[in-house]
Write a protein that holds these residues in place. Structure first.
Motif, short mmCIF file in Angstrom:
data_model
loop_
_atom_site.label_atom_id
_atom_site.label_comp_id
_atom_site.label_asym_id
_atom_site.label_seq_id
_atom_site.Cartn_x
_atom_site.Cartn_y
_atom_site.Cartn_z
N THR A 156 -30.14 7.59 -27.41
CA THR A 156 -30.86 6.39 -27.02
C THR A 156 -30.08 5.14 -27.42
O THR A 156 -29.16 5.20 -28.25
CB THR A 156 -32.26 6.34 -27.65
OG1 THR A 156 -32.12 6.22 -29.07
CG2 THR A 156 -33.04 7.60 -27.32
N ALA A 157 -30.48 4.01 -26.86
CA ALA A 157 -29.76 2.76 -27.12
C ALA A 157 -29.92 2.27 -28.55
O ALA A 157 -29.10 1.50 -29.05
CB ALA A 157 -30.24 1.68 -26.15
N ASP A 158 -30.99 2.72 -29.25
CA ASP A 158 -31.24 2.23 -30.61
C ASP A 158 -30.68 3.16 -31.68
O ASP A 158 -31.12 3.13 -32.83
CB ASP A 158 -32.74 2.00 -30.83
CG ASP A 158 -33.57 3.26 -30.61
OD1 ASP A 158 -33.00 4.26 -30.12
OD2 ASP A 158 -34.78 3.24 -30.90
N GLY A 159 -29.71 4.02 -31.32
CA GLY A 159 -29.06 4.86 -32.31
C GLY A 159 -29.87 6.06 -32.72
O GLY A 159 -29.97 6.39 -33.91
N GLN A 160 -30.47 6.74 -31.75
CA GLN A 160 -31.27 7.93 -32.06
C GLN A 160 -30.82 9.08 -31.17
O GLN A 160 -30.46 8.89 -30.01
CB GLN A 160 -32.75 7.63 -31.81
CG GLN A 160 -33.70 8.72 -32.27
CD GLN A 160 -35.16 8.34 -32.08
OE1 GLN A 160 -35.78 8.74 -31.11
NE2 GLN A 160 -35.70 7.56 -33.01
N LEU A 161 -30.83 10.28 -31.73
CA LEU A 161 -30.53 11.50 -31.00
C LEU A 161 -31.84 12.24 -30.78
O LEU A 161 -32.55 12.54 -31.75
CB LEU A 161 -29.55 12.36 -31.79
CG LEU A 161 -28.84 13.50 -31.03
CD1 LEU A 161 -27.92 12.93 -29.96
CD2 LEU A 161 -28.07 14.38 -31.99
N VAL A 162 -32.16 12.56 -29.53
CA VAL A 162 -33.46 13.13 -29.18
C VAL A 162 -33.28 14.50 -28.54
O VAL A 162 -32.45 14.66 -27.64
CB VAL A 162 -34.23 12.20 -28.22
CG1 VAL A 162 -35.58 12.82 -27.85
CG2 VAL A 162 -34.43 10.82 -28.85
N TYR A 163 -34.06 15.47 -29.01
CA TYR A 163 -34.07 16.82 -28.46
C TYR A 163 -35.36 17.04 -27.67
O TYR A 163 -36.45 16.81 -28.20
CB TYR A 163 -33.96 17.87 -29.58
CG TYR A 163 -32.57 17.98 -30.16
CD1 TYR A 163 -31.75 19.05 -29.84
CD2 TYR A 163 -32.07 16.99 -31.00
CE1 TYR A 163 -30.46 19.15 -30.36
CE2 TYR A 163 -30.79 17.08 -31.52
CZ TYR A 163 -29.99 18.16 -31.20
OH TYR A 163 -28.72 18.25 -31.70
N GLU A 164 -35.22 17.47 -26.42
CA GLU A 164 -36.37 17.71 -25.56
C GLU A 164 -36.25 19.09 -24.93
O GLU A 164 -35.22 19.41 -24.31
CB GLU A 164 -36.47 16.65 -24.47
CG GLU A 164 -36.71 15.24 -25.00
CD GLU A 164 -36.75 14.22 -23.88
OE1 GLU A 164 -37.82 13.66 -23.63
OE2 GLU A 164 -35.70 13.98 -23.25
N ALA A 165 -37.31 19.89 -25.08
CA ALA A 165 -37.31 21.24 -24.51
C ALA A 165 -38.05 21.24 -23.18
O ALA A 165 -39.04 20.52 -23.01
CB ALA A 165 -37.97 22.21 -25.47
N ASN A 166 -37.57 22.06 -22.21
CA ASN A 166 -38.31 22.21 -20.97
C ASN A 166 -39.31 23.35 -21.10
O ASN A 166 -39.37 24.04 -22.12
CB ASN A 166 -37.36 22.43 -19.78
CG ASN A 166 -36.51 23.69 -19.94
OD1 ASN A 166 -36.96 24.69 -20.50
ND2 ASN A 166 -35.27 23.63 -19.45
N ASP A 167 -40.10 23.57 -20.09
CA ASP A 167 -41.17 24.57 -20.16
C ASP A 167 -40.64 25.98 -20.34
O ASP A 167 -41.32 26.84 -20.94
CB ASP A 167 -42.04 24.49 -18.90
CG ASP A 167 -42.78 23.17 -18.79
OD1 ASP A 167 -42.99 22.54 -19.85
OD2 ASP A 167 -43.14 22.79 -17.67
N ASN A 168 -39.44 26.26 -19.85
CA ASN A 168 -38.91 27.63 -19.91
C ASN A 168 -38.53 28.06 -21.32
O ASN A 168 -38.49 29.25 -21.62
CB ASN A 168 -37.69 27.77 -18.99
CG ASN A 168 -38.06 27.54 -17.53
OD1 ASN A 168 -39.18 27.88 -17.12
ND2 ASN A 168 -37.13 26.99 -16.76
N THR A 169 -38.23 27.11 -22.21
CA THR A 169 -37.78 27.46 -23.55
C THR A 169 -38.89 28.07 -24.39
O THR A 169 -38.63 28.76 -25.38
CB THR A 169 -37.23 26.22 -24.27
OG1 THR A 169 -38.25 25.21 -24.34
CG2 THR A 169 -36.01 25.66 -23.54
N ALA A 170 -40.15 27.84 -24.01
CA ALA A 170 -41.26 28.38 -24.78
C ALA A 170 -41.27 29.91 -24.77
O ALA A 170 -41.75 30.55 -25.71
CB ALA A 170 -42.59 27.85 -24.24
N ASN A 171 -40.73 30.50 -23.72
CA ASN A 171 -40.71 31.96 -23.59
C ASN A 171 -39.35 32.56 -23.94
O ASN A 171 -39.12 33.75 -23.71
CB ASN A 171 -41.09 32.36 -22.16
CG ASN A 171 -42.49 31.87 -21.78
OD1 ASN A 171 -43.41 31.96 -22.59
ND2 ASN A 171 -42.63 31.37 -20.56
N ASP A 172 -38.47 31.75 -24.49
CA ASP A 172 -37.14 32.21 -24.85
C ASP A 172 -37.19 32.88 -26.22
O ASP A 172 -37.47 32.24 -27.23
CB ASP A 172 -36.17 31.02 -24.88
CG ASP A 172 -34.73 31.46 -25.06
OD1 ASP A 172 -34.49 32.64 -25.37
OD2 ASP A 172 -33.83 30.61 -24.91
#
Length: 386
Positions: A156-172
């Motif tokens: 992000t522009a304010d110096g943050q690293l963000v992790y986002e999971a999609n729906d498929n990862t719940a069953n991984d």
């Protein structure tokens, strides 16, 4: 060094009021404000309300103009009340404490300091992916920078690293992959973990964590210092490992300082509760408490100054400690080496507060104010002298 006489100071003050002060004179007034908190005994005879008013007006009427570089106007003329307070404080300073400054040699010092400008740290970090690839977060463009097994990683522009999971990862059901974010000397970074928890990394610090949390715990490893705001999940406790210590929480705000070169690890609780364990003991902290873990035991301190603990996260230094402790923080943030030509007195404490956005020279000038220490700057090497 020559003692600056009261009349000389008041003359500078009048020139400032009239808009005729030179840059060197303005710098002197600025230094006076920076040092205001270091020696409270200078203004101890003033009433609390007067002292607070004096400090605030010093800031408003001096610091703001120095920052903007704009000339003074009639709107900011000094009131008689403030002038009386300032004069009273100056009498205390110059006749009770004998404040000394290098005013006669200011031009030479300014020329020398210009060669030794060391700027503050900032948002700098390296992300190491599970496959070993290293990404400079400092240089990477904002937006998506990587995808790992359906986990999108965004800067992000304010110096943050963000992790986002999609729906498929719940069953991984496969084993999670691990990433590491490392803030170097002179760096800092924020990470939003897959569960929404926030981690603020201080300089010379790193965290290693899975790209998604599975099983019955959320576990990460810390080196250095970080402030945590943990998303509540009763079914999946959050654990931070650092050296021989484990901090366990369900959802809370806390700070862990676990630098390898420090004598002890410190965990400070702001909200909620945490459980701290080493090889032999387990304790529970309540808000306002700090646990100190050394090789031999765990001790607890009550009613800790929380503002002091997380000052770094909020963008400033706030200290009430000896010079070695202060210079350790300075070295990490400004990426400098510190050596001593004196034997530091562990009982001699310095108190003050100043923005981490200031150049190193401002910090050193403030610490030099009472004459107990001085500094010699050569490149990125700081020598502490008497």
């Amino acid at each position: 060094m020559d003692q600056l006489k009261k009349e000389h100071f008041l003359k500078i003050l009048k020139k400032y009021q009239a808009g005729d002060a030179t840059s060197e004179e303005i710098n002197f007034l600025n230094a006076y404000y920076d040092a205001f908190d270091l020696r409270k005994d200078y203004t101890s005879s003033l009433e609390d309300t007067d002292r607070i008013a004096l400090k605030e007006i010093l800031y408003q009427k001096l610091q703001s103009h120095i920052a903007t570089g704009k000339p003074q106007t009639s709107v900011f003329k000094l009131s008689r009340y403030w002038y009386r307070l300032a004069a009273a404080a100056i009498v205390l300073i110059f006749f009770s404490a004998g404040l000394l400054i290098y005013y006669n040699h200011q031009s030479d010092k300014n020329q020398q300091s210009a060669k030794n400008i060391i700027k503050p740290g900032g948002n700098k970090a390296i992300l190491t992916l599970a496959n070993g690839q290293k990404i400079s977060l400092t240089d990477a463009l904002n937006g998506q920078i990587a995808v790992q097994k359906g986990i999108k990683i965004t800067k992000t522009a304010d110096g943050q690293l963000v992790y986002e999971a999609n729906d498929n990862t719940a069953n991984d059901n496969s084993s999670p992959q691990y990433n590491t974010v490392e803030a170097p000397a002179g760096g800092q970074w924020q990470v939003k973990l897959p569960d929404g928890s926030l981690v603020f990394l201080n300089a010379l610090s790193s965290i290693t964590y899975p790209t998604r949390f599975t099983g019955n715990e959320r576990k990460i490893a810390l080196k250095g210092e970080a402030y945590f705001e943990i998303t509540h999940n009763k079914a999946m406790p959050f654990r931070v490992t650092s050296q021989a210590q484990v901090v366990e929480v369900l959802g809370t705000h806390f700070d862990v300082m676990a630098y390898a070169d420090e004598k002890m690890m410190k965990t400070t609780l702001l909200e909620g509760s945490v459980k701290i364990s080493d090889h032999e003991q387990t304790i529970i902290l309540t808000p306002g408490q700090q646990a100190q873990v050394s090789q031999s035991c765990i001790s607890i301190t009550d009613n800790v100054d929380l503002e002091d603990v997380i000052a770094w996260k909020n963008g400033y230094f706030k200290f009430n400690e000896n010079i070695e402790s202060i210079m350790s923080k300075v070295a990490r943030w400004y990426n400098v080496d510190v050596v001593y030509q004196l034997k530091p007195d562990p009982e001699l404490t310095f108190s003050g507060k100043i923005s981490r956005a200031r150049n190193l020279s401002a910090i050193l000038k403030m610490l030099e104010f009472n004459g107990d220490v001085h500094f010699k700057v050569e490149g990125r090497r700081i020598t502490v002298t008497k």
